[in-house]
Design an enzyme around this catalytic site. Structure first.
Site, PDB file in Angstrom:
ATOM      1  N   ARG A 195       1.238  -1.519   0.149  1.00 23.46           N
ATOM      2  CA  ARG A 195       0.019  -0.106   0.191  1.00 23.46           C
ATOM      3  C   ARG A 195       0.414   1.302  -0.113  1.00 23.46           C
ATOM      4  O   ARG A 195       0.946   2.203  -0.781  1.00 23.46           O
ATOM      5  CB  ARG A 195      -1.246   0.071   1.299  1.00 23.46           C
ATOM      6  CG  ARG A 195      -1.858  -0.872   1.347  1.00 23.46           C
ATOM      7  CD  ARG A 195      -3.147  -0.417   2.080  1.00 23.46           C
ATOM      8  NE  ARG A 195      -2.274  -1.064   3.567  1.00 23.46           N
ATOM      9  CZ  ARG A 195      -2.367  -0.735   4.435  1.00 23.46           C
ATOM     10  NH1 ARG A 195      -3.736  -0.167   4.961  1.00 23.46           N
ATOM     11  NH2 ARG A 195      -1.935  -0.433   6.040  1.00 23.46           N
ATOM     12  N   ASN A 241      -6.040  -1.794   1.957  1.00 23.77           N
ATOM     13  CA  ASN A 241      -6.233  -3.631   1.806  1.00 23.77           C
ATOM     14  C   ASN A 241      -7.784  -4.486   1.983  1.00 23.77           C
ATOM     15  O   ASN A 241      -8.148  -3.289   2.604  1.00 23.77           O
ATOM     16  CB  ASN A 241      -5.171  -4.093   3.102  1.00 23.77           C
ATOM     17  CG  ASN A 241      -4.420  -4.048   3.491  1.00 23.77           C
ATOM     18  OD1 ASN A 241      -3.775  -4.006   2.273  1.00 23.77           O
ATOM     19  ND2 ASN A 241      -3.082  -4.133   4.668  1.00 23.77           N
TER      20      ASN A 241
END
Length: 99
Positions: free
Chosen positions: A20, A38
């Site tokens: 990320r 996520n």
């Protein structure tokens, strides 16, 4: 200039490896807008918005990701402008909470 918006789902070993943060940093450096988060199923979901060629290049980079990641699959779908509303106020690119 027309804005291309794509929703991207990345599957594989993509959580717990800095995916990320890598995606957000790389996308911002390319001038893209959007978000990344996520998902509870172990995947990473992102929204990328910007010039078509830049979005396409970022999607290509997502197929590799950071060095600790192992990407098995990248699924890309068109998305609408309203999907950008998930970003945090004042941010061009946000890392969102897990969904």
């Amino acid at each position: 200039m027309s804005t291309t918006i794509r929703q991207v789902m990345v599957r594989g070993r993509v959580q717990g490896v800095g995916y990320r943060a890598w995606l957000a940093m790389t996308a911002e450096a390319q001038g893209l807008e959007g978000w990344v988060r996520n998902r509870r199923d172990g995947s990473v979901e992102a929204l990328l918005a910007g010039r078509e060629t830049v979005v396409a290049e970022m999607i290509s980079r997502c197929r590799t990701g950071p060095s600790a990641a192992h990407v098995d699959e990248v699924i890309v779908e068109e998305a609408g402008q309203d999907a950008l509303n998930l970003r945090y106020a004042g941010e061009r690119f946000s890392i969102l909470s897990t969904l």
